[in-house]
Design a protein around this motif. Structure first.
Motif, PDB file in Angstrom:
ATOM      1  N   ASP A 146      -2.806 -79.661  20.837  1.00  9.31           N
ATOM      2  CA  ASP A 146      -4.257 -79.422  20.744  1.00  9.31           C
ATOM      3  C   ASP A 146      -4.912 -80.577  19.995  1.00  9.31           C
ATOM      4  OD1 ASP A 146      -3.857 -77.069  22.009  1.00  9.31           O
ATOM      5  OD2 ASP A 146      -4.314 -75.767  20.297  1.00  9.31           O
ATOM      6  N   THR A 147      -6.157 -80.851  20.349  1.00  9.84           N
ATOM      7  CA  THR A 147      -6.865 -81.955  19.702  1.00  9.84           C
ATOM      8  C   THR A 147      -8.263 -81.527  19.273  1.00  9.84           C
ATOM      9  OG1 THR A 147      -7.683 -82.738  21.833  1.00  9.84           O
ATOM     10  CG2 THR A 147      -5.650 -83.744  21.033  1.00  9.84           C
ATOM     11  N   THR A 168     -11.974 -83.689  18.234  1.00 12.27           N
ATOM     12  CA  THR A 168     -12.640 -84.988  18.096  1.00 12.27           C
ATOM     13  C   THR A 168     -13.714 -84.900  17.020  1.00 12.27           C
ATOM     14  OG1 THR A 168     -12.239 -85.427  20.419  1.00 12.27           O
ATOM     15  CG2 THR A 168     -13.916 -86.770  19.355  1.00 12.27           C
ATOM     16  N   GLY A 175      -9.979 -88.939  16.390  1.00 12.23           N
ATOM     17  CA  GLY A 175      -9.457 -87.734  17.038  1.00 12.23           C
ATOM     18  C   GLY A 175      -8.197 -87.259  16.346  1.00 12.23           C
ATOM     19  N   GLU A 214      -4.746 -84.800  16.485  1.00 14.68           N
ATOM     20  CA  GLU A 214      -3.816 -84.060  17.327  1.00 14.68           C
ATOM     21  C   GLU A 214      -2.888 -83.263  16.409  1.00 14.68           C
ATOM     22  OE1 GLU A 214      -1.395 -86.548  19.883  1.00 14.68           O
ATOM     23  OE2 GLU A 214       0.151 -84.984  19.969  1.00 14.68           O
ATOM     24  N   THR A 223      -0.589 -83.319  11.265  1.00 12.06           N
ATOM     25  CA  THR A 223      -1.818 -83.695  11.961  1.00 12.06           C
ATOM     26  C   THR A 223      -1.800 -85.204  12.164  1.00 12.06           C
ATOM     27  OG1 THR A 223      -3.013 -81.851  10.957  1.00 12.06           O
ATOM     28  CG2 THR A 223      -4.351 -83.671  11.809  1.00 12.06           C
ATOM     29  N   GLU A 237      -3.707 -88.584  13.411  1.00  9.45           N
ATOM     30  CA  GLU A 237      -5.001 -89.218  13.695  1.00  9.45           C
ATOM     31  C   GLU A 237      -4.726 -90.362  14.664  1.00  9.45           C
ATOM     32  OE1 GLU A 237      -8.038 -91.841  13.890  1.00  9.45           O
ATOM     33  OE2 GLU A 237      -6.284 -92.443  12.703  1.00  9.45           O
ATOM     34  N   LYS A 238      -5.361 -90.290  15.821  1.00  4.87           N
ATOM     35  CA  LYS A 238      -4.893 -91.110  16.939  1.00  4.87           C
ATOM     36  C   LYS A 238      -5.356 -92.572  16.900  1.00  4.87           C
ATOM     37  CE  LYS A 238      -6.169 -87.820  19.939  1.00  4.87           C
ATOM     38  NZ  LYS A 238      -6.364 -87.146  21.227  1.00  4.87           N
ATOM     39  N   HIS A 241       4.990 -90.850  19.146  1.00  4.78           N
ATOM     40  CA  HIS A 241       3.736 -91.107  18.430  1.00  4.78           C
ATOM     41  C   HIS A 241       3.857 -92.450  17.712  1.00  4.78           C
ATOM     42  CE1 HIS A 241       3.411 -86.783  19.076  1.00  4.78           C
ATOM     43  NE2 HIS A 241       2.111 -86.901  18.847  1.00  4.78           N
TER      44      HIS A 241
END
Ligand code: FEO
Length: 396
Positions: free
Chosen positions: A126-127, A129, A134, A136, A151, A153-154, A214
């Protein structure tokens, strides 16, 4: 305190240098940090909190403007009160903020703090924004409790990892791995892992597998250093620790009421020391908190335990360590046991039972003796130490 991690993301944690015992049991001679993070974007998110007594510091750093806190989201990676203790006050000042957490954390929120409103359950993948940023979510159960998640952070690859990759020890003037001598944090990382996370080594390994894929540029745990220069170092350390990988070295843990067992301990230590290149750490269990004994044993493959028989069992301080090793699943050691008795044995029998339970490999027969050891028993003690050290050297 506030420090920028990357643009729009700040560390707003605290150092706790006054709590003597973490979870009211584990000594904190060098303190501990509770790391909280604030992302300020089009929408603002707080990631993790602090222990209740530090709530005012946290609220000050989030930015209390007299009315409330400008927060849209509160992300809960872990519900243990060293991170969630500040939550009730934060939510009171940011009543519209949405709490993002796992299903299990949701039920804990009600039980711990009576919080049931504005809670959104998130699952792996789940994400959310926030604007240019963003988030994830990755469920990582049992790193440390069942509700734990991480968590990610993209945009900048910041992993907010909760207890995972954490450490004891307050942050002495620098929060980043490149601001301090990371070696100074290494022992307290081992102690934190073995004491707090070690029992869940299998689920830590599962979490590490989940993180593959990731791009992790920064590891931002809830305790200890933020790893921005060499994040792979702490990931590698946790991988080793959770795989029970250890050094070719020996820990010798003993207790002795009147010196009979201690005398043989000296012979055992000499025997272990006689094997070239094998490091030895001798620990008097009666004078060392089992937190430290467990950490030292987690590091070394060889484990020798000496205990007199006390009321037909293992001598109490040694037994405390063995019980803790059992609880925390310190597995796969090469072991040897010795101990004195007055009228009937018991300690060695119980040590053998613990060995079976923990998949310890006894590399030689135990050495038991009635009262003061004679020269033959001292020689057997020397041979025991030598044999364990040799077994470790061979495996290394
Ligand atoms: Fe740092 Fe499991 O709490």
């Amino acid at each position: 305190m506030r420090k920028e991690i990357t643009r729009k993301i700040d560390w707003i944690g605290v150092n706790d240098r006054t709590t003597d015992l973490f979870e009211d049991f584990w000594p904190l001679p060098e303190g501990i940090s509770y790391n909280s993070y604030l992302i300020k974007d089009e929408e603002n998110a707080l990631i993790d909190g602090v222990k209740e007594g530090f709530t005012e510091d946290l609220i000050g750093e989030i930015g209390f403007d007299g009315d409330g806190l400008d927060l849209d989201y509160v992300v809960i990676n872990h519900m243990e009160p060293d991170h969630s203790g500040s939550l009730r006050s934060v939510i009171r000042l940011a009543p519209d903020a949405e709490i993002l957490c796992t299903e299990k954390a949701k039920s804990m929120l009600g039980g711990f703090y009576g919080i049931t409103d504005n809670v959104r359950v998130v699952k792996t993948g789940d994400t959310v924004t926030l604007g240019s940023r963003g988030l994830e979510f990755i469920e990582t159960p049992f790193v440390h409790w069942p509700e734990t998640m991480m968590t990610y952070e993209k945009e900048d690859g910041v992993l907010f990892s909760g207890d995972g990759f954490g450490s004891f020890k307050a942050l002495d003037g620098g929060i980043f791995d490149d601001e301090v001598d990371v070696q100074e944090y290494s022992d307290e990382t081992v102690r934190y892992f073995s004491n707090i996370i070690g029992a869940y080594s299998a689920t830590v390994r599962a979490a590490l597998a989940k993180l593959k894929g990731h791009e992790i540029e920064v590891v931002a745990p809830a305790h200890g250093l933020v790893w921005r220069s060499e994040p792979e170092k702490i990931i590698e350390q946790y991988s080793r620790l959770s795989n029970l990988e250890s050094d070719p070295a020996v820990t010798l843990v003993y207790g002795s009421m009147y010196g009979f067992t201690e005398r043989v301990m000296e012979a055992v230590a000499s025997g272990a020391r006689s094997v070239p290149g094998i490091d030895l750490k001798v620990i008097d269990a009666a004078r060392t908190h089992p937190s430290f004994t467990l950490a030292e044993s987690w590091k070394r493959e060889g484990l020798i335990i000496g205990s007199p028989t006390y009321e037909a069992r293992i001598f109490t301080p040694v037994e405390q360590f063995v019980n803790l090793a059992t609880k925390k699943k310190l597995k796969e050691r090469k072991v040897g046991f010795f101990g004195s008795y007055g009228w009937s044995g018991g300690s060695v029998r119980e040590l053998n039972a613990a060995a079976e339970n923990l998949n310890w490999e006894a590399v030689c027969d135990p050495v038991e003796f009635n009262g003061e050891a004679n020269s033959e028993k001292l020689e057997e003690g020397f041979a025991l130490g030598e044999t364990v050290a040799q077994a470790v050297a061979k495996a290394g």
